[in-house]
Design an enzyme around this catalytic site. Structure first.
Site, PDB file in Angstrom:
ATOM      1  N   GLU A   1      10.502  16.207  15.032  1.00 19.20           N
ATOM      2  CA  GLU A   1      10.941  15.838  13.687  1.00 19.20           C
ATOM      3  C   GLU A   1      10.203  16.737  12.698  1.00 19.20           C
ATOM      4  O   GLU A   1       9.008  16.572  12.461  1.00 19.20           O
ATOM      5  CB  GLU A   1      10.631  14.373  13.392  1.00 19.20           C
ATOM      6  CG  GLU A   1      11.141  13.962  12.032  1.00 19.20           C
ATOM      7  CD  GLU A   1      10.734  12.559  11.627  1.00 19.20           C
ATOM      8  OE1 GLU A   1       9.559  12.198  11.822  1.00 19.20           O
ATOM      9  OE2 GLU A   1      11.587  11.835  11.123  1.00 19.20           O
TER      10      GLU A   1
ATOM     11  N   LYS B   1       0.850  -1.195   0.000  1.00 18.44           N
ATOM     12  CA  LYS B   1       0.000   0.000   0.000  1.00 18.44           C
ATOM     13  C   LYS B   1       0.883   1.242   0.000  1.00 18.44           C
ATOM     14  O   LYS B   1       1.510   1.566   1.007  1.00 18.44           O
ATOM     15  CB  LYS B   1      -0.920   0.067   1.223  1.00 18.44           C
ATOM     16  CG  LYS B   1      -1.990   1.155   1.017  1.00 18.44           C
ATOM     17  CD  LYS B   1      -2.459   1.848   2.278  1.00 18.44           C
ATOM     18  CE  LYS B   1      -1.698   3.070   2.668  1.00 18.44           C
ATOM     19  NZ  LYS B   1      -1.804   4.243   1.789  1.00 18.44           N
TER      20      LYS B   1
ATOM     21  N   GLY C   1       6.762   4.894   8.400  1.00 20.56           N
ATOM     22  CA  GLY C   1       5.996   6.134   8.463  1.00 20.56           C
ATOM     23  C   GLY C   1       6.179   6.791   9.807  1.00 20.56           C
ATOM     24  O   GLY C   1       7.218   6.642  10.455  1.00 20.56           O
ATOM     25  N   SER C   2       5.142   7.468  10.253  1.00 18.75           N
ATOM     26  CA  SER C   2       5.256   8.241  11.485  1.00 18.75           C
ATOM     27  C   SER C   2       5.190   7.330  12.714  1.00 18.75           C
ATOM     28  O   SER C   2       4.591   6.246  12.677  1.00 18.75           O
ATOM     29  CB  SER C   2       4.124   9.267  11.546  1.00 18.75           C
ATOM     30  OG  SER C   2       2.881   8.604  11.531  1.00 18.75           O
TER      31      SER C   2
ATOM     32  N   GLU D   1       9.566   1.010  10.776  1.00 20.85           N
ATOM     33  CA  GLU D   1      10.622   1.997  10.525  1.00 20.85           C
ATOM     34  C   GLU D   1       9.962   3.358  10.697  1.00 20.85           C
ATOM     35  O   GLU D   1       9.118   3.732   9.889  1.00 20.85           O
ATOM     36  CB  GLU D   1      11.191   1.876   9.099  1.00 20.85           C
ATOM     37  CG  GLU D   1      11.857   0.547   8.788  1.00 20.85           C
ATOM     38  CD  GLU D   1      13.224   0.380   9.418  1.00 20.85           C
ATOM     39  OE1 GLU D   1      13.676   1.286  10.154  1.00 20.85           O
ATOM     40  OE2 GLU D   1      13.837  -0.677   9.186  1.00 20.85           O
TER      41      GLU D   1
ATOM     42  N   ALA E   1       3.509   7.903  15.343  1.00 16.70           N
ATOM     43  CA  ALA E   1       2.119   7.848  15.827  1.00 16.70           C
ATOM     44  C   ALA E   1       1.351   6.709  15.164  1.00 16.70           C
ATOM     45  O   ALA E   1       0.705   5.904  15.844  1.00 16.70           O
ATOM     46  CB  ALA E   1       1.425   9.184  15.565  1.00 16.70           C
TER      47      ALA E   1
ATOM     48  N   CYS F   1      13.974  10.222   6.884  1.00 15.88           N
ATOM     49  CA  CYS F   1      13.963   9.792   8.290  1.00 15.88           C
ATOM     50  C   CYS F   1      15.371   9.811   8.871  1.00 15.88           C
ATOM     51  O   CYS F   1      15.526   9.906  10.079  1.00 15.88           O
ATOM     52  CB  CYS F   1      13.340   8.416   8.402  1.00 15.88           C
ATOM     53  SG  CYS F   1      13.981   7.269   7.207  1.00 15.88           S
TER      54      CYS F   1
END
Ligand code: NAP
Ligand code: MG
Length: 452
Positions: A355, A153, A206-207, A228, A209, A262
């Site tokens: 970040e 995705k 991704g994030s 990651e 959160a 990142c």
């Protein structure tokens, strides 16, 4: 539901991508399950050959993939070509895996004991918008090599190169359903990877959160995860370093991909005794970064990926921000943001802790080795970092002391397909790339056979 692509350098609209529904996602998962059984049963040499053909197909499409990434993500063309070639390299590297996925023969009494590395089944890979095709390949290449089916995705904003990789896999002869690209929303397609029990592992980049949410959701089915996540990495410059070299390269350790990386070294920590000298060297280096049209071969930095992200980065540089100096960026259409250097008074300034994920770097002074490590580690993240010193012993001590997965000395390298990559602390869980990545897409099975 659908999403219309916007070129971030021109704000021109491109194609409209239809999003998959929950039902379509479930159908894709069922197709993947069937394809996986056939794939895993194949002769390992045949699977290796199929992956080499996939790598060849990517190789033949490098320029097209690069042009797609320029148009979709605004990456400079030279960088985008590197990314497409990296995908080919990752596929080539893991095409050696099917024939080398060794188990063990373990000495036991009364018979023979062997282990097998069995595939998990169907793996879901969820990618962010910053490096769409490279990050996807870190998941799908070793997962396929270990005998799994993969559903990918892509991020809503940047699906084009992933969709193209899905077409190339089919053209190269990979079985229908084995590697499917499913454009859609995180809350629909991505969440379904977590809740549908046929998907046995979720690889998420991704994030932090969203990563936490995926890990919590995966607990319900004891589903495997690799995460990651974010970073706030330190570039530590000691007084005994080659200061000119450290300053000249510092912008490229943070502003590459417009800071949407990142691994960006978004905190530069400089020993107090050389702080002023370092800043003198840093200013021309920052002003020298070539920001502009991504199709220009000389361009080093393009625009930010999306208007929403531009607004988010901009919020970190209000009119009273502690700006030391800035580079330049084009005016007019496009989400352009000039490289920006901040020098706040406090180590707790929001630019030193959050970040930002844009071309904004914060410079802070430190006193000695212990202070440098304390400051470098004063974050919940731990992804990458750099250490500049001419003292080999210090380089070693600081490398061991910094709580981070990927460090480089007197350089800013971080990602190679043949070395492990991943984060400490809240930067992630598990490792991608390198010689062991395929093992993370297997279960170890132990079998005992008696001699009598
Ligand atoms: P994000 O919002 O977490 O999204 C990442 C992916 O997750 C997208 O495909 C997104 O889909 C999907 N998603 C969103 N909500 C979801 C949910 N509830 N369930 C399942 N999937 C969901 O991150 P981003 O804003 O795209 O990327 C920036 C962040 O990624 C930064 O924090 C950065 O540090 C981190 N990052 C880390 C690495 C690394 O290797 N450690 C690499 C790159 C980026 P939609 O597109 O539909 O939202
Ligand atoms: Mg998001």
């Amino acid at each position: 539901m659908s999403y219309t692509i916007i070129n971030p350098a021109t704000e021109e609209a491109g194609e409209t991508i239809e999003h998959l529904s929950l039902e379509q996602t479930d159908e894709a998962i069922d197709r993947a399950k069937r394809a996986q059984k056939e794939w895993a049963a194949r002769n390992p040499a045949d699977r290796a050959a199929a992956l080499r053909l996939f790598a060849d197909a990517v190789d033949g499409d490098v320029e097209n993939l690069a042009q797609l990434e320029v148009r979709n993500s605004g990456h400079p063309i030279g960088q985008a070509r590197w990314e497409a070639e990296h995908v080919r390299n990752v596929l080539e590297y893991y095409s050696a895996t099917p024939e080398r996925l060794f188990g063990k023969q373990i000495p036991v009494a009364g018979g023979i004991d062997v282990t097998f590395q069995e595939p998990l089944g169907v793996v879901g890979v969820i990618t962010p918008w910053n490096f769409p095709m490279t990050i996807a390949s870190w998941g799908f290449a070793p997962a396929l090599a270990a005998g799994n089916a993969v559903l990918l995705k892509p991020a809503e904003w940047t699906p084009l190169t992933s969709i193209r990789l899905g077409e190339l896999a089919l053209q190269a002869g990979l079985p229908e359903g084995l590697f499917q690209v499913l454009p859609g929303q995180g809350s629909v397609v991505g969440e379904r990877f977590v809740t549908n029990p046929t998907v046995r592992k979720v690889v998420f980049t991704g994030s932090t959160a969203v990563g936490k949410r995926i890990m919590a959701g995966a607990a319900d089915q004891i589903k495997r995860v690799t995460l990651e996540l974010g970073g706030k990495s330190a570039n530590i410059v000691f007084a005994d370093a080659d200061l000119e070299k450290a300053a000249a390269s510092a912008p490229y350790g943070v502003f590459e991909n417009a800071g949407q990386d990142c691994c960006a070294r978004s905190r530069i920590l400089v020993q107090r005794s050389v702080y002023d000298k370092f800043m003198e060297y840093l200013e021309p280096a920052v002003k020298g970064v070539k920001v502009g049209n991504p199709l220009d071969e000389a361009t080093e930095m393009g625009p930010l990926v999306h208007k929403k992200h531009f607004d988010s980065v901009s919020s970190y540089v209000p009119s009273d921000a502690p700006v030391a100096f800035r580079g330049s960026a084009p005016e007019g259409a496009g989400y352009w943001f000039a490289p920006t250097v901040l020098t706040p008074d406090s180590r707790n300034h929001i630019s030193a802790t959050d970040e930002i994920f844009g071309p904004v770097v914060t410079v802070l002074p430190f006193d000695d080795d212990a202070d440098a490590m304390e400051l470098a580690n004063a974050t919940e993240y731990g992804l990458s970092g750099s250490i500049w010193t001419r003292d080999v012993g210090r380089a070693l001590r600081i490398s061991r002391g910094v709580e981070s997965g990927n460090l480089s000395v007197n350089s800013h390298s971080s990602v190679r397909y043949n070395t492990p990559f991943g984060g400490f602390k809240q930067s992630g869980l598990g490792r991608e790339l390198g010689p062991d990545a395929a093992l993370a897409f297997t279960e170890t099975k132990n079998v005992f056979i008696p001699a009598d």
